[in-house]
Structures are given as C-alpha cells and as structure tokens.
Design an enzyme around this catalytic site. Structure first.
Site: not given
Ligand code: AMP
Length: 119
Positions: A33-34, A91, A100, A104, A106
């Site tokens: 995760d970024i 989520n 996103v 996915h 976490h």
């Molecule tokens: P969610 O809130 O469950 O949709 O989590 C989305 C996650 O994606 C967040 O923890 C972000 O930090 C992560 N994220 C968004 N863009 C990227 C990316 N390009 N590479 C890695 N992680 C990302």
C-alpha cells in the site's frame, strides 16, 4: 453499478501504473500500500472485474474465490505475517470506507494493531 475500468487497481493490473509487487499468480496480485497504516501493509486484489467483496462473493466462480483466498494466505506466509498475526480487512462501499472500486483485501501486520475500529 458497472465496473469502472479506469480505477487505479485496474490500471495496476494492466501494467499502466507501477506497483511494489509482493506476489502474483493466475488469480491475484499483491503489492505494498502506498500509504501504509501498519509496519507491513499489503493489498491483495483478484484478477478480474470485481468492484468489492460483495460483488466478488456474489459473482466469482468457486475456482476464482479459492484461488484468490489461497493467494492471500500465501502472501501472509511469504511475508512471515502468520507467525505473530495479522489483520485482514476489506472495505465495501461508502460507509465501509472503500475508496478504490476494485475488490481488495488489506493485510496489516508488524505491531499489535489495537482496536478494530477507531472511536
Ligand atoms: P480502500 O479504502 O479500502 O479502498 O483502500 C484503498 C487503498 O489503496 C488505500 O489504503 C490506499 O493507500 C491504497 N492505494 C491507492 N492507490 C494506490 C497505489 N497506486 N498503489 C498502492 N496502494 C494504493
């Protein structure tokens, strides 16, 4: 709602955006995760157009589900998270905090993670 092909994880799957890859097989891709929320924070996504857990669980074939969750535990053991423990979160939707719109999970580990949901 139709799957949004322009979401960031779809772009990562197509190789249009780079990621820090941890694991990949025919069913799943895992990357860091970024914006890590724990010392180790990895995202695992299925290869396929699934918007959320709700969508994946309703529509994915048994093979895709098995392949995806097999990959999740592979990642946890590859990173040694299974030794001291980890948290698995997905989520769904607005109030679930999903940002996103590609399913996915976490994987969070590396310290005692405390309460499940902040007050
Ligand atoms: P969610 O809130 O469950 O949709 O989590 C989305 C996650 O994606 C967040 O923890 C972000 O930090 C992560 N994220 C968004 N863009 C990227 C990316 N390009 N590479 C890695 N992680 C990302």
């Amino acid at each position: 709602m139709p799957y949004d092909n322009n979401n960031v994880f779809a772009k990562i799957l197509r190789g249009e955006i780079s990621c820090s890859k941890v694991y990949e097989d025919g069913f799943a891709l895992a990357f860091y995760d970024i914006a890590p929320a724990a010392p180790t924070h990895v995202l695992v996504i299925p290869k396929g157009e699934f918007e959320s857990f709700q969508d994946f669980a309703a529509r994915a074939s048994a093979e895709k589900m098995q392949g995806f969750f097999y990959a999740v535990q592979k990642v946890a053991s590859q990173l040694g998270m299974d030794k001291n423990g980890y948290r698995l979160i997905s989520n769904h939707g607005k109030e679930g905090g999903q940002v996103v719109p590609h399913f996915h999970v976490h994987l969070l580990a590396g310290k005692p993670l405390g309460a499940l949901v902040a007050a």
